[in-house]
Each structure stands twice: as C-alpha cells, then as structure tokens.
Design an enzyme around this catalytic site. Structure first.
Site, PDB file in Angstrom:
ATOM      1  N   TYR A  25      -6.517  14.998 -10.379  1.00  0.00           N
ATOM      2  CA  TYR A  25      -5.550  14.081 -10.972  1.00  0.00           C
ATOM      3  C   TYR A  25      -4.393  14.834 -11.624  1.00  0.00           C
ATOM      4  O   TYR A  25      -3.223  14.554 -11.346  1.00  0.00           O
ATOM      5  CB  TYR A  25      -6.250  13.195 -12.010  1.00  0.00           C
ATOM      6  CG  TYR A  25      -5.305  12.330 -12.811  1.00  0.00           C
ATOM      7  CD1 TYR A  25      -4.732  11.188 -12.251  1.00  0.00           C
ATOM      8  CD2 TYR A  25      -4.997  12.650 -14.134  1.00  0.00           C
ATOM      9  CE1 TYR A  25      -3.871  10.397 -12.991  1.00  0.00           C
ATOM     10  CE2 TYR A  25      -4.137  11.861 -14.882  1.00  0.00           C
ATOM     11  CZ  TYR A  25      -3.571  10.736 -14.309  1.00  0.00           C
ATOM     12  OH  TYR A  25      -2.712   9.960 -15.046  1.00  0.00           O
ATOM     13  N   SER A  67      -2.103  16.550  -9.121  1.00  0.00           N
ATOM     14  CA  SER A  67      -1.214  15.618  -8.431  1.00  0.00           C
ATOM     15  C   SER A  67      -0.105  15.124  -9.356  1.00  0.00           C
ATOM     16  O   SER A  67       1.046  14.955  -8.925  1.00  0.00           O
ATOM     17  CB  SER A  67      -2.001  14.428  -7.867  1.00  0.00           C
ATOM     18  OG  SER A  67      -2.529  13.621  -8.903  1.00  0.00           O
ATOM     19  N   LYS A  68      -0.413  14.910 -10.622  1.00  0.00           N
ATOM     20  CA  LYS A  68       0.609  14.458 -11.571  1.00  0.00           C
ATOM     21  C   LYS A  68       1.631  15.566 -11.843  1.00  0.00           C
ATOM     22  O   LYS A  68       2.824  15.294 -12.038  1.00  0.00           O
ATOM     23  CB  LYS A  68      -0.036  14.005 -12.876  1.00  0.00           C
ATOM     24  CG  LYS A  68      -0.645  12.619 -12.810  1.00  0.00           C
ATOM     25  CD  LYS A  68       0.414  11.554 -12.612  1.00  0.00           C
ATOM     26  CE  LYS A  68      -0.145  10.149 -12.715  1.00  0.00           C
ATOM     27  NZ  LYS A  68       0.895   9.116 -12.538  1.00  0.00           N
ATOM     28  N   ASP A 127       0.876  -1.172   0.000  1.00  0.00           N
ATOM     29  CA  ASP A 127       0.000   0.000   0.000  1.00  0.00           C
ATOM     30  C   ASP A 127       0.913   1.223   0.000  1.00  0.00           C
ATOM     31  O   ASP A 127       1.580   1.504   1.002  1.00  0.00           O
ATOM     32  CB  ASP A 127      -0.893  -0.012   1.233  1.00  0.00           C
ATOM     33  CG  ASP A 127      -1.821   1.187   1.309  1.00  0.00           C
ATOM     34  OD1 ASP A 127      -1.673   2.126   0.492  1.00  0.00           O
ATOM     35  OD2 ASP A 127      -2.700   1.194   2.196  1.00  0.00           O
TER      36      ASP A 127
END
Length: 274
Positions: free
Chosen positions: A167, A170-171, A74
């Site tokens: 998304y 964050s990328k 995880d």
C-alpha cells in the site's frame, strides 16, 4: 476573492457568478470518498459519483440531492474510465474538479505479499489514478480546473509503516505520478492531499479499511504502529477533509496548491502529559 475562482456555491467569472462547481469524485461509494462527495454536494456543488458499486452510488447520489449523478467506473479498466468520465461530464455540463479517493489497501508483511496483491495495489492506486486523469484531462483543461488525489501519511510523511508495504509503496508512486501530471499539464491544478488517521463518516461513509483484513495480522500491525507512536488515538474529522478538498477546488486559473497535509491534532493535555 479573485476573478475566475470557485466559491462554495459556484464558479465566478470576473466577479459574476456563472454556475455551480462541477466535480467528479472517484471512489464515492463508501468511506472518505463518499463523505467528500456528500460534503461537496451540501456546499452546493454538482457532483458525479464514480465507483464500481452502482447500487451504493445510487443511494449516495440520492442522499446528495438532485444535482448528483452516479456512474459505475472500474478504475483498472481504461474503457470504463473513459465512459464513466464522459457520462459524468455530459451530465454535469463540464468538469471543474476531479477527486481521486479510490484506494486498494492490504495488511500483510512484505514477505507474505504475493504478486496478486502487488498488482491490485498498483492497478488501483497508481494506474487507475492515471487512467481516470487521462479521461478527465480535456474537461479539466477546458475549465482550468483542479484535480485532487488522496494520499496517506504512511507513505508521504515519516518512515513507512510496517505491514503496509504494498500500500505505502503504491501511494508513494501515486505521489510521484501527481508531480509528473503537474509538470506535463500546467493548465490544470494538481494537488496531493495527504491525510492522517480518519474514520470517515457514518454508515457507508465509514472507512472500513480493515473489513477484509486478517484479524491476527491486523492485530500485530496495530500493536507495532502503537509501539512506534504512529497511532495516537486521535483522528481527523472527515468534515475537515471535505473542507480541504473544497479549498483546493475553489482556487481558479491563477493559483494552485501542489500539496496539502491534514493530520490529527494531539490535544494539549496529552502533549503536556508526555
């Protein structure tokens, strides 16, 4: 090929083949990560497959062959990252390469993106990447190895895509994180691999990125992406992504690839028609 470089089937030292390439692929239970793990194994690498779903990892490892090792991980849990990487390094006898293909993905307008979604995007796509890298760093430094992080054209090339706010943000943060790792640890090769639209492979190797998306919101997003020309209907062959990763990992101690981009090629007939 220079000395201390990695061939398709092994690491070379002074022109003498010593051992197969040893690679940890994170996010190997499904999608492009699974395709990369299987592809590298088919090229002769010894591969550790990491992700949360151990049952899928075991199935993928069985498909990859006798030199594949599954380990539950995880990426949002520091202890899990340390344990999984240590187990993988022990099983492989060291680590020459790390591939971070794990990604959390969500389709929603920015105003409809709650704190839980924002937290999940960064915990997986940014913090998770750093936790895994920190765990793998001593092994990569010892081998003079390389680390590859999958990024997206939605964040790294051109304008950001609507409905992917959390998304792409964050990328974009991941892109900068890779640069920081590179400047702080030049003993390891750090590469950002930006990819365009890709459907992955077959079965569990398919991307499945829209599986949990709200159909109505996803439909609006697709319509908007098509209107803006972001979606062309052309896709990168996942085998080419495997080859790109393999190319980065084959570089030895003397060279590195800071950034690589693989995008679909629009057929000439379509270009001429436009």
């Amino acid at each position: 090929m220079t000395s201390d470089s990695v061939s398709d089937d092994g690491v070379r030292d002074g022109g003498r083949e010593v051992r197969p390439m040893r690679v940890i692929v994170v996010g190997a239970s499904s999608g492009i990560g699974r395709s990369i793990a299987l592809g590298l194994a088919a090229q002769g690498a010894h591969v550790a497959l990491l992700a949360r779903r151990l049952d899928r990892l075991k199935a993928a490892a069985e498909e990859a062959g006798e030199h594949a090792f599954p380990a539950a991980c995880d990426v949002t849990d520091p202890d899990s990252c340390r344990t999984a990487v240590a187990d993988a390094a022990n099983a492989l006898g060291g680590v020459d390469g790390l591939v971070f293909a794990t990604a959390a993905w969500a389709v929603a307008p920015v105003e409809g993106t709650d704190a839980d979604v924002w937290g999940r995007m960064f915990a997986t796509n940014v913090t998770g990447a750093s936790l895994v890298t920190a765990a793998a760093l001593p092994h990569l430094a010892a081998s003079g190895g390389a680390a590859v992080y999958l990024s997206s054209i939605s964040a790294s090339l051109g304008p950001p895509w609507a409905y992917l706010g959390a998304y792409v943000t964050s990328k974009a943060a991941l892109d900068k994180l890779v640069e920081v790792w590179r400047i702080e640890h030049p003993e390891v090769g750090f590469t950002r691999l930006t990819i365009g639209d890709c459907l992955g492979g077959e079965g569990d190797s398919a991307t499945g990125i829209a599986d949990n998306a709200d159909p109505e919101v996803f439909g609006r997003a697709i319509t908007e992406w098509a209107r803006l020309g972001y979606v062309t209907g052309n896709f990168v062959d996942v085998a080419h992504i495997v080859d790109a990763v393999s190319s980065v990992l084959r570089f030895g101690r003397t060279s590195s690839i800071p950034s690589m981009t693989v995008i679909p090629r629009i057929p000439a007939t379509e270009t001429e028609a436009n």
